[in-house]
Design a protein around this motif. Structure first.
Motif, short mmCIF file in Angstrom:
data_model
loop_
_atom_site.label_atom_id
_atom_site.label_comp_id
_atom_site.label_asym_id
_atom_site.label_seq_id
_atom_site.Cartn_x
_atom_site.Cartn_y
_atom_site.Cartn_z
N THR A 72 3.99 6.63 4.81
CA THR A 72 3.84 6.95 6.24
C THR A 72 4.99 6.39 7.06
OG1 THR A 72 1.43 6.98 6.03
CG2 THR A 72 2.34 6.73 8.24
N SER A 73 5.45 5.19 6.71
CA SER A 73 6.51 4.52 7.48
C SER A 73 7.90 4.84 6.98
CB SER A 73 6.28 3.00 7.45
OG SER A 73 4.99 2.66 7.90
N GLY A 74 8.02 5.59 5.88
CA GLY A 74 9.34 5.91 5.35
C GLY A 74 10.07 4.71 4.80
N LEU A 75 9.31 3.77 4.21
CA LEU A 75 9.91 2.51 3.79
C LEU A 75 10.27 2.46 2.30
CD1 LEU A 75 7.76 -0.01 5.87
CD2 LEU A 75 10.23 0.34 6.02
N GLU A 76 10.19 3.58 1.61
CA GLU A 76 10.62 3.61 0.21
C GLU A 76 12.07 3.13 0.12
OE1 GLU A 76 10.08 3.96 -3.77
OE2 GLU A 76 8.53 4.70 -2.39
N ARG A 77 12.31 2.11 -0.72
CA ARG A 77 13.61 1.47 -0.92
C ARG A 77 14.01 0.61 0.28
NH1 ARG A 77 16.15 3.30 -5.36
NH2 ARG A 77 18.17 2.51 -4.65
N GLY A 78 13.05 0.30 1.14
CA GLY A 78 13.28 -0.66 2.22
C GLY A 78 13.16 -2.08 1.70
N ARG A 79 13.29 -3.04 2.60
CA ARG A 79 13.25 -4.45 2.19
C ARG A 79 12.28 -5.22 3.09
NH1 ARG A 79 17.95 -6.29 -0.27
NH2 ARG A 79 16.97 -8.35 -0.24
N THR A 98 6.65 2.72 -3.65
CA THR A 98 5.32 3.24 -3.98
C THR A 98 5.02 3.09 -5.46
OG1 THR A 98 6.27 5.46 -4.26
CG2 THR A 98 5.32 4.91 -2.09
N ARG A 99 6.06 2.87 -6.26
CA ARG A 99 5.87 2.81 -7.71
C ARG A 99 5.45 1.43 -8.18
NH1 ARG A 99 10.26 5.71 -6.55
NH2 ARG A 99 11.66 3.95 -6.83
N ARG A 100 5.96 0.40 -7.52
CA ARG A 100 5.60 -0.98 -7.89
C ARG A 100 5.42 -1.76 -6.61
NH1 ARG A 100 8.48 -5.97 -9.39
NH2 ARG A 100 7.33 -7.06 -11.04
N PRO A 101 4.22 -2.25 -6.35
CA PRO A 101 3.98 -2.94 -5.07
C PRO A 101 4.89 -4.15 -4.92
CG PRO A 101 2.16 -3.31 -6.59
CD PRO A 101 3.02 -2.25 -7.20
N ILE A 102 5.38 -4.37 -3.69
CA ILE A 102 6.26 -5.50 -3.44
C ILE A 102 5.54 -6.82 -3.69
CG2 ILE A 102 5.74 -5.69 -0.96
CD1 ILE A 102 9.22 -6.03 -2.61
N ASP A 144 0.84 -1.18 0.00
CA ASP A 144 0.00 0.00 0.00
C ASP A 144 0.89 1.24 0.00
OD1 ASP A 144 -1.66 2.16 0.61
OD2 ASP A 144 -2.92 1.00 1.96
N PRO A 145 0.77 2.10 -1.01
CA PRO A 145 1.62 3.30 -1.06
C PRO A 145 1.51 4.16 0.19
CG PRO A 145 0.52 2.98 -3.17
CD PRO A 145 -0.09 2.00 -2.21
N ASP A 146 0.33 4.22 0.81
CA ASP A 146 0.19 5.01 2.03
C ASP A 146 1.05 4.46 3.15
OD1 ASP A 146 -1.55 6.82 0.86
OD2 ASP A 146 -3.36 5.77 1.54
N THR A 147 1.09 3.12 3.27
CA THR A 147 1.95 2.49 4.28
C THR A 147 3.40 2.82 4.03
OG1 THR A 147 0.39 0.65 4.56
CG2 THR A 147 2.64 0.30 5.32
N VAL A 148 3.82 2.71 2.78
CA VAL A 148 5.22 2.95 2.43
C VAL A 148 5.60 4.39 2.76
CG1 VAL A 148 6.90 2.97 0.55
CG2 VAL A 148 5.12 1.20 0.61
N PHE A 164 2.25 1.29 13.05
CA PHE A 164 2.49 0.32 11.97
C PHE A 164 1.80 -1.00 12.30
CE2 PHE A 164 4.98 -3.16 10.17
CZ PHE A 164 5.16 -2.77 8.85
N GLN A 165 2.01 -1.50 13.51
CA GLN A 165 1.44 -2.79 13.90
C GLN A 165 -0.08 -2.73 14.00
OE1 GLN A 165 3.70 -3.31 17.52
NE2 GLN A 165 5.23 -4.60 16.53
N THR A 166 -0.59 -1.64 14.54
CA THR A 166 -2.04 -1.51 14.71
C THR A 166 -2.74 -1.45 13.36
OG1 THR A 166 -1.74 -0.36 16.81
CG2 THR A 166 -3.87 -0.10 15.74
N ALA A 167 -2.17 -0.70 12.42
CA ALA A 167 -2.78 -0.61 11.09
C ALA A 167 -2.76 -1.97 10.40
CB ALA A 167 -2.04 0.43 10.26
N TYR A 168 -1.65 -2.72 10.55
CA TYR A 168 -1.62 -4.07 9.99
C TYR A 168 -2.69 -4.94 10.62
CZ TYR A 168 -0.56 -8.99 9.66
OH TYR A 168 -0.69 -10.35 9.50
#
Length: 422
Positions: free
Chosen positions: A119-126, A349-353, A113-117, A404-408
């Motif tokens: 909000t959590s600053g996970l762009e380019r995360g793993r 955010t560009r291509r969902p994992i 979800d791009p919003d998750t990415v 993060f955990q609550t939204a999941y």
């Protein structure tokens, strides 16, 4: 010439890029570790975030906030049942395994979800997903908690990956650390597992990779038996559940056979005891009675026998007092492995994992490794996470982690659990 465990590494394995310290965040005041032999609800107490029922089965999938995190954004999915201890995929009813894997795919979808990415600053995360099977209580650093089936779901922040500076495995001077990063029997186990697997039982959509340390080093692939999967959506299929059961059953059966070859003993030995090893010549003869093994596997297994040693009682007593040494000294008392899902693709955010076109199920057999999971991150094929010396999470970190955990939990349909004191 006396052989050592390091002689089991293929030459190319010494060039594998590894990371010796992956710093993990920690709670400012983590709870004291204590024996977990009672109710899982009582044991996890305030760390139990929610539960999901499994149809009409008595099990629940429990959502746990780890007391010793792997990363800022992680969580644990646990099989919640107290009267029967489920320790492996082979013991889970199909509906329970399907629900557990459904919660895993919910985690993947959540990170897609791009919003998750954003909000959590996970762009380019793993993303990292994995679980361990190890019923041997005296080998896993003398750990005393139960081994009920659980899965770790991790989202590695990009700043974690940027701090990694891989070095060759050969440059790791500490033998315990080196063998934790890449178990000396990893490639031997890969050969043996391929010998043991009946290829007609492998789902058509999966492809098994041959052992190749040079390829692993070049492509930064985790070490271990690798099955290439069609994608994350495959996790919800009966075929994937069949694959998991086949891998577990095959590894368990191969372990029993080889333990008998090496020790001529299949009876349970109990904690802090090991069967005596057979003479090398007898092992060599016994290996010829196993027609399912290739000549290469027999050669590697015979080499393994030459580095194994019997432990006299006085050394066993020392290990009981120094359980931190047990991993590299105690073998042949139970199958131990890690299963993980690996993709080199980054969270974006560009291509969902969830749409990754390169996904592997990796099975890492653990013989003397002191850790269950050694994630491949930042160009390293394996990392050791330091979960005790990292920076303490600030109140802001804990708020982001909780959000993060609550939204999941909401997205995956978990019902909030009243937090009781541990």
């Amino acid at each position: 010439m006396t052989r050592t465990l390091d002689d089991l590494y293929p030459n190319a394995a010494l060039a594998l890029p590894v990371n010796t310290a992956l710093i993990a965040p920690r709670l400012p005041t983590p709870p004291a570790e204590r024996e977990n032999q009672g109710s899982y609800r009582d044991h996890y107490g305030p760390f139990l975030l929610g539960e999901k029922p499994v149809g009409t089965e008595p099990e629940h999938i429990a959502l746990i906030d780890k007391a010793f995190p792997h990363t800022l954004y992680d969580l644990m999915l646990l099989i919640g049942r107290d009267d029967i201890l489920r320790t492996s995929v082979g013991e889970l009813p199909d509906t329970v395994l399907a629900t557990l894997l459904g919660a895993v795919t919910d985690f993947v979808d959540y990170l897609s979800d791009p919003d998750t990415v954003r909000t959590s600053g996970l762009e380019r995360g793993r993303i990292g997903i994995g679980w361990n099977h190890d019923p041997t209580r005296d080998r896993d650093n003398g750990q005393w908690w139960d081994k009920r089936m659980h899965i770790h779901c991790n989202a590695w922040h990009p700043r974690n990956c940027r701090t990694i500076r891989p070095i060759p495995l050969a440059a790791v001077a500490d033998p315990t650390l080196r063998r934790s990063l890449v178990d000396p029997t990893a490639y031997l186990a890969h050969h043996v597992l391929l010998d043991a697997i009946r290829t007609d039982r492998v789902p058509a959509a999966c492809r098994l990779l041959e052992p190749d340390a040079a390829r692993d080093a070049d492509q930064h692939l985790p070490v271990g038996l690798k099955a290439r999967l069609p994608g994350f959506a495959y996790l919800t299929t009966p075929q994937f559940r069949d694959l998991l059961r086949m891998l577990h059953g095959t590894a368990a059966a191969a372990y029993r056979l080889l333990r008998a070859v090496l020790t001529d003993d299949q009876s349970p030995t109990g904690p802090w005891h090991r069967p005596a090893l057979r003479p090398t010549a007898d092992v060599e003869a016994a290996l010829t009675t196993q027609p399912w093994l290739t000549a290469e596997s027999r050669t590697l297994l015979l080499r393994l026998r030459t580095v194994l040693r019997d432990l006299p009682e006085r050394q066993m007593q020392l290990l009981r007092r120094r359980s931190d040494l047990a991993n590299r000294c105690l073998t042949l008392d139970g199958l131990s492995y890690n299963l993980s899902l690996f993709t080199p693709d980054q969270i974006s955010t560009r291509r969902p994992i969830s749409a990754t076109g390169e996904l592997y199920l990796v099975m890492q057999v653990k013989t003397v490794s002191s850790i269950g999971s050694s994630p491949a991150l930042g160009g390293a094929v394996a990392s050791v996470a330091d979960r005790t010396h990292g920076p303490a999470m600030t109140s802001g970190d804990r708020s982001m982690r909780h959000a993060f955990q609550t939204a999941y939990a909401t997205a995956a349909g978990f019902t909030a659990t009243s937090r009781r004191p541990a």
